[in-house]
Design a protein around this motif. Structure first.
Motif, PDB file in Angstrom:
ATOM      1  N   PRO A 118      10.595 115.574 -46.804  1.00 34.61           N
ATOM      2  CA  PRO A 118      10.814 114.427 -47.706  1.00 34.61           C
ATOM      3  C   PRO A 118       9.617 113.473 -47.730  1.00 34.61           C
ATOM      4  CG  PRO A 118      12.466 114.474 -45.930  1.00 34.61           C
ATOM      5  CD  PRO A 118      11.601 115.670 -45.754  1.00 34.61           C
ATOM      6  N   GLY A 119       8.852 113.429 -46.625  1.00 33.75           N
ATOM      7  CA  GLY A 119       7.696 112.526 -46.603  1.00 33.75           C
ATOM      8  C   GLY A 119       6.390 113.256 -46.874  1.00 33.75           C
ATOM      9  N   GLY A 120       6.450 114.428 -47.480  1.00 27.94           N
ATOM     10  CA  GLY A 120       5.248 115.220 -47.739  1.00 27.94           C
ATOM     11  C   GLY A 120       5.084 116.315 -46.686  1.00 27.94           C
ATOM     12  N   PHE A 121       4.250 117.317 -46.997  1.00 27.75           N
ATOM     13  CA  PHE A 121       4.064 118.477 -46.119  1.00 27.75           C
ATOM     14  C   PHE A 121       3.682 118.067 -44.697  1.00 27.75           C
ATOM     15  CE2 PHE A 121       1.257 121.604 -44.118  1.00 27.75           C
ATOM     16  CZ  PHE A 121       1.984 122.767 -44.255  1.00 27.75           C
ATOM     17  N   ARG A 122       4.289 118.721 -43.718  1.00 21.84           N
ATOM     18  CA  ARG A 122       3.915 118.521 -42.325  1.00 21.84           C
ATOM     19  C   ARG A 122       4.058 119.869 -41.613  1.00 21.84           C
ATOM     20  NH1 ARG A 122       3.044 114.296 -38.485  1.00 21.84           N
ATOM     21  NH2 ARG A 122       2.710 112.960 -40.276  1.00 21.84           N
TER      22      ARG A 122
END
Ligand SMILES: [Zn+2]
Length: 327
Positions: free
Chosen positions: A41-45
């Protein structure tokens, strides 16, 4: 939204839900984007090195981390793992299973999804049911729990006498919740196939559902039953309050043990409707579907999102595992 009748509201939500689905999921890419957002949800990790830079390897949800070079598939660890069926068809089936009241017919879905092989759709539906069961397994029962048994089995085995032996014993447990005005209502339900209704079997079940440890205060405080001696023994052993609904006529059970009988009648509707003739081997998974739906009967619109999330939060089950009934 203005005040509307309960029936009207139900229809509104169901139509709305179909409308939203058709708008949100038009292509395969829409489905992968949903998976991407759900996972990150907060970008690719990167799950290996926490790197945030990535390259896309394929349009089927395969990514590569730019720092450690490891590849990450969006469908690993979900029920879609190794599937050859387009995700859009999966999402459509999940949507239909989430919005239907009694479950979907595989033949109907086969036509709608344009999948030729009956077994493929059948396996997909069972994978979704497994996700439902895994999700519900996380919830305990608490407070007052109503318990009762029922029999389910293949259609046509209802012959008097011998027929009853073919039916499978199912134990149903429903916990209640108290409204602020003091009235009690059925809350969360579980249903399990069982070998017998002995005190040992039922105790094992209760321990799994809400009596974690002898040292700990049990979640379940009281049970309400038809007074069958197994329940009597368990209540005494586990120190639970026991409310016995004394039945003059077994037919009155539905009037007294209303919570469990609400679930039993839902299940009977499913097993006499779209899932007629379910074999004992797969019965538990269909029961899980009935419970999943019962446990979320007030959600309406959120059902699809929740079920989709359940599907991507659990490992898949293979066709072979399904056939031997190992899960
Ligand atoms: Zn990495």
């Amino acid at each position: 939204m203005q005040m509307m009748s309960k029936e009207k509201a139900k229809r509104y939500y169901r139509n709305m839900s179909q409308l939203i689905f058709n708008q949100e999921f038009r292509t395969e890419q829409d489905c992968y984007e949903w998976l991407f957002k759900n996972r990150w949800p907060g970008g690719f990790r990167c799950p290996f090195c926490s790197g945030q830079e990535y390259g896309r390897i394929s349009t089927r949800g395969l990514y590569q981390c730019k720092s450690c070079r490891k590849q990450i598939s969006l469908i690993t660890g979900t029920i879609f793992h190794k599937t050859r069926v387009p995700l859009l068809k999966w999402f459509m089936l999940i949507h239909r299973m989430a919005s239907s009241k009694t479950g979907v017919s595989i033949n109907e879905m086969k036509r709608e999804l344009e999948i030729k092989d009956y077994k493929t759709v059948w396996v997909m539906a069972h994978k979704i049911r497994k996700a439902m069961a895994d999700r519900d397994a996380r919830y305990s029962l608490s407070g007052l729990v109503e318990l009762d048994e029922s029999f389910f089995g293949p259609a046509g085995s209802g012959k008097r006498g011998r027929g009853a032996e073919k039916k499978q014993l199912v134990i149903i447990a429903v916990s209640g919740w108290k409204h602020t005005n003091g009235t009690e209502h059925p809350g969360f339900a579980h249903a399990f196939i069982a070998e017998d209704a002995s005190a040992e079997t039922i105790e094992g079940l209760l321990r799994r559902l809400g009596i974690l440890d002898i040292q700990m205060e049990p979640f379940i405080k009281a049970i309400r039953t038809d007074g069958w001696r197994s329940y009597e023994k368990i209540a005494e052993k586990l120190g639970l309050i026991h409310y016995r609904a004394v039945l003059g006529n077994p037919k009155d059970a539905a009037k007294i043990l209303t919570w469990t009988h609400q679930l039993i009648s839902n299940a009977k509707a499913v097993f006499s409707g779209p899932h007629r003739g379910v074999s004992q081997k797969h019965l538990q998974r269909y029961l899980s579907e009935v419970c999943y739906r019962f446990n979320r009967r007030f959600w309406n619109r959120e059902m699809f999102d929740r079920l989709l999330t359940a599907c991507v939060s659990t490992d898949t089950i293979t066709r072979n595992e399904l056939m031997v009934g190992s899960i």
